[in-house]
Write a protein that holds these residues in place. Structure first.
Motif, PDB file in Angstrom:
ATOM      1  N   THR A 193      -7.812   8.357  -0.661  1.00 47.07           N
ATOM      2  CA  THR A 193      -6.490   8.544  -0.062  1.00 47.07           C
ATOM      3  C   THR A 193      -5.889   9.910  -0.366  1.00 47.07           C
ATOM      4  O   THR A 193      -4.938  10.319   0.299  1.00 47.07           O
ATOM      5  N   VAL A 251      -4.682   6.649  -7.775  1.00 45.25           N
ATOM      6  CA  VAL A 251      -3.411   7.358  -7.615  1.00 45.25           C
ATOM      7  C   VAL A 251      -2.306   6.607  -8.356  1.00 45.25           C
ATOM      8  O   VAL A 251      -1.468   7.198  -9.046  1.00 45.25           O
ATOM      9  N   GLU A 252      -2.316   5.285  -8.230  1.00 44.46           N
ATOM     10  CA  GLU A 252      -1.319   4.468  -8.935  1.00 44.46           C
ATOM     11  C   GLU A 252      -1.427   4.656 -10.443  1.00 44.46           C
ATOM     12  O   GLU A 252      -0.416   4.802 -11.143  1.00 44.46           O
ATOM     13  N   VAL A 312       0.839  -1.200   0.000  1.00 42.33           N
ATOM     14  CA  VAL A 312       0.000   0.000   0.000  1.00 42.33           C
ATOM     15  C   VAL A 312       0.867   1.240   0.000  1.00 42.33           C
ATOM     16  O   VAL A 312       0.622   2.197  -0.757  1.00 42.33           O
ATOM     17  N   ARG A 313       1.901   1.247   0.830  1.00 44.94           N
ATOM     18  CA  ARG A 313       2.776   2.424   0.906  1.00 44.94           C
ATOM     19  C   ARG A 313       3.612   2.592  -0.348  1.00 44.94           C
ATOM     20  O   ARG A 313       4.069   3.684  -0.654  1.00 44.94           O
ATOM     21  N   ARG A 314       3.833   1.509  -1.081  1.00 41.28           N
ATOM     22  CA  ARG A 314       4.552   1.574  -2.359  1.00 41.28           C
ATOM     23  C   ARG A 314       3.617   1.840  -3.535  1.00 41.28           C
ATOM     24  O   ARG A 314       4.065   1.880  -4.681  1.00 41.28           O
ATOM     25  N   LEU A 315       2.322   1.979  -3.268  1.00 44.47           N
ATOM     26  CA  LEU A 315       1.308   2.174  -4.310  1.00 44.47           C
ATOM     27  C   LEU A 315       1.275   1.014  -5.291  1.00 44.47           C
ATOM     28  O   LEU A 315       1.174   1.184  -6.503  1.00 44.47           O
ATOM     29  N   ARG A 316       1.326  -0.203  -4.743  1.00 39.30           N
ATOM     30  CA  ARG A 316       1.197  -1.418  -5.545  1.00 39.30           C
ATOM     31  C   ARG A 316      -0.120  -2.088  -5.144  1.00 39.30           C
ATOM     32  O   ARG A 316      -0.143  -3.001  -4.326  1.00 39.30           O
ATOM     33  N   THR A 317      -1.205  -1.622  -5.724  1.00 42.38           N
ATOM     34  CA  THR A 317      -2.517  -2.067  -5.250  1.00 42.38           C
ATOM     35  C   THR A 317      -2.783  -3.532  -5.565  1.00 42.38           C
ATOM     36  O   THR A 317      -3.414  -4.228  -4.764  1.00 42.38           O
ATOM     37  N   ASP A 372       2.946  16.491  -6.587  1.00 40.65           N
ATOM     38  CA  ASP A 372       2.459  15.653  -5.493  1.00 40.65           C
ATOM     39  C   ASP A 372       2.722  16.331  -4.145  1.00 40.65           C
ATOM     40  O   ASP A 372       3.849  16.337  -3.654  1.00 40.65           O
ATOM     41  N   LEU A 408      -6.806   4.565  -3.912  1.00 40.91           N
ATOM     42  CA  LEU A 408      -5.388   4.232  -4.032  1.00 40.91           C
ATOM     43  C   LEU A 408      -5.033   3.762  -5.439  1.00 40.91           C
ATOM     44  O   LEU A 408      -4.009   4.163  -5.997  1.00 40.91           O
ATOM     45  N   HIS A 409      -5.879   2.916  -6.039  1.00 41.58           N
ATOM     46  CA  HIS A 409      -5.548   2.418  -7.378  1.00 41.58           C
ATOM     47  C   HIS A 409      -5.622   3.544  -8.412  1.00 41.58           C
ATOM     48  O   HIS A 409      -4.910   3.502  -9.433  1.00 41.58           O
TER      49      HIS A 409
END
Length: 406
Positions: free
Chosen positions: A199, A216-217, A157-162, A228, A213-214
């Motif tokens: 988020t 943002v990714e 999550v913190r790496r933006l890897r949903t 950002d 989150l996804h």
């Protein structure tokens, strides 16, 4: 172990803390004290739990190194749950080494998992990811496999890897179902809800909207030039320009991005970057200098052109420009973000997590308390801060080692 200790250990392993207490509540021997401590921790009385575990560690004899190490690991998890980040990390590592050397690989892995969770909490993701990769969750019991996958999802999550986060959470769900501990299942579901909650805010074309989150990714992987404000960088695809140490340049970049495709007046830029109420010639001269520095920093990503009333930002090549902002902003937004996890934080723990001085954090907490956004429990060194309403502490605590009949 006698029959009552065995039965209490089995009850704890299944998440039945009250059942464990019924069997050992009146006993004062070392194993009973340890089990009572773990049971009290699962019930949320962390102060009493810590005292019981300390008593148990002292009561175990010098030849019972494994039992003492297990007590230390349980203390470490209680410290993590109560956000006591000053608890000695070296003691946890020594306990893990003892358990590993004596063949208790399950609790050794659990100790490693606690250390990784602490690294994630304070933002040291590279170290956490490296340590997590060295742990093999396959031989672990279901409850500890669940904890392992929760950490993996937290890092993703913190790496933006949903996608990686969802996969880890699905593995956590399966392990939690196998463990059949309701509190553990609830913790997995709470972690999964993060993926379906806003988020950040996207600011573009004069409007704004929340992003999941996804989303943002997807935004970061596209052709959009993103300023950002969550991480204080300017990015386009794989190219990232960090501006956290250059706040004036970032303020200018953000103002120009949020106004795109329009321009921003010189007065508005001066007010945003220099906080000057009345622009004079010295402010205008400084603005020209800082705009020149921003042009150099964004070379290859964007162009800044002068207009009649101010300046305009334009992307190089295809794509658009957008601003990304946190959901909550303000002078104490970072403190609020940590309190929002529902846990009770000490001032020292917030200081470590934020990389700020305890005095700075305390001033922020006092302001937030005055605004009704934070509340404190306890006094002195036992004082903890949290966002109302209160939430439960994590329930993934140290379980006893393999029983004789296993």
């Amino acid at each position: 172990m006698d029959s009552l200790i065995t039965a209490a250990a089995r009850a704890l392993a299944s998440g039945d803390a009250l059942g464990a207490l019924k069997r050992v509540a009146l006993r004062e021997d070392a194993p009973a004290l340890a089990l009572r401590g773990i049971a009290m921790a699962q019930l949320g009385d962390l102060v009493r739990a810590k005292a019981l575990l300390k008593s148990a560690a002292r009561a175990f004899g010098p030849r019972e190194a494994v039992a003492r190490a297990r007590c230390l690991v349980a203390e470490a998890e209680i410290a993590l749950a109560s956000r006591d980040l000053t608890w000695p990390v070296k003691a946890l590592e020594a306990a893990r080494a003892t358990l590993q050397a004596r063949g208790d690989r399950v609790n050794a892995a659990h100790a490693g998992n606690i250390a990784i969770r602490r690294l994630v909490l304070i933002g040291r993701l590279d170290e956490a990811e490296q340590a997590l990769g060295a742990l093999d969750p396959t031989p672990l019991p279901p409850a500890l496999r669940t904890a392992h996958e929760l950490v993996a999802s937290g890092i993703a999550v913190r790496r933006l890897r949903t996608e990686a986060a969802r996969a880890a959470l699905e593995r956590a769900r399966l392990s939690a179902k196998e463990a059949d501990i309701p509190a553990l299942t609830a913790e997995v579901e709470a972690a999964a809800r993060v993926l379906d909650m806003p988020t950040a805010r996207l600011i573009s074309h004069g409007g704004e909207r929340p992003l999941l989150l996804h989303e943002v990714e997807t935004l970061f992987s596209g052709e959009t030039l993103v300023v950002d404000a969550c991480r204080h960088v300017v990015r386009k695809g794989d190219t990232v320009v960090p501006l956290a140490s250059r706040p004036v340049l970032f303020a200018l970049a953000r103002a120009l991005a949020e106004a795109w495709p329009g321009d921003v007046s010189r007065g508005a830029l001066i007010a945003r970057a220099f906080r000057g109420k009345h622009a004079d010639e010295s402010h205008r001269a400084r603005l020209r200098v800082e705009i020149g520095r921003l042009r150099a920093a964004l070379q290859g990503l964007a162009e800044i052109s002068a207009t009649k009333r101010g300046f305009r930002l334009a992307p190089r090549g295809l794509g658009e420009i957008a601003g990304l902002a946190p959901l909550v902003e303000g002078p104490h937004a970072a403190v609020l973000a940590f309190l929002a996890d529902g846990e009770a934080w000490s001032t020292s723990a917030l200081s470590i997590a934020l990389g700020a001085s305890p005095r700075t954090v305390q001033r922020a907490l006092d302001v937030l308390a005055g605004e009704g956004k934070a509340q404190s429990l306890g006094r002195g060194r036992a004082r903890r801060w949290l966002s109302p309403p209160l939430a439960a502490f994590p329930t993934i605590l140290l379980l006893p080692g393999p029983l004789p009949s296993d």
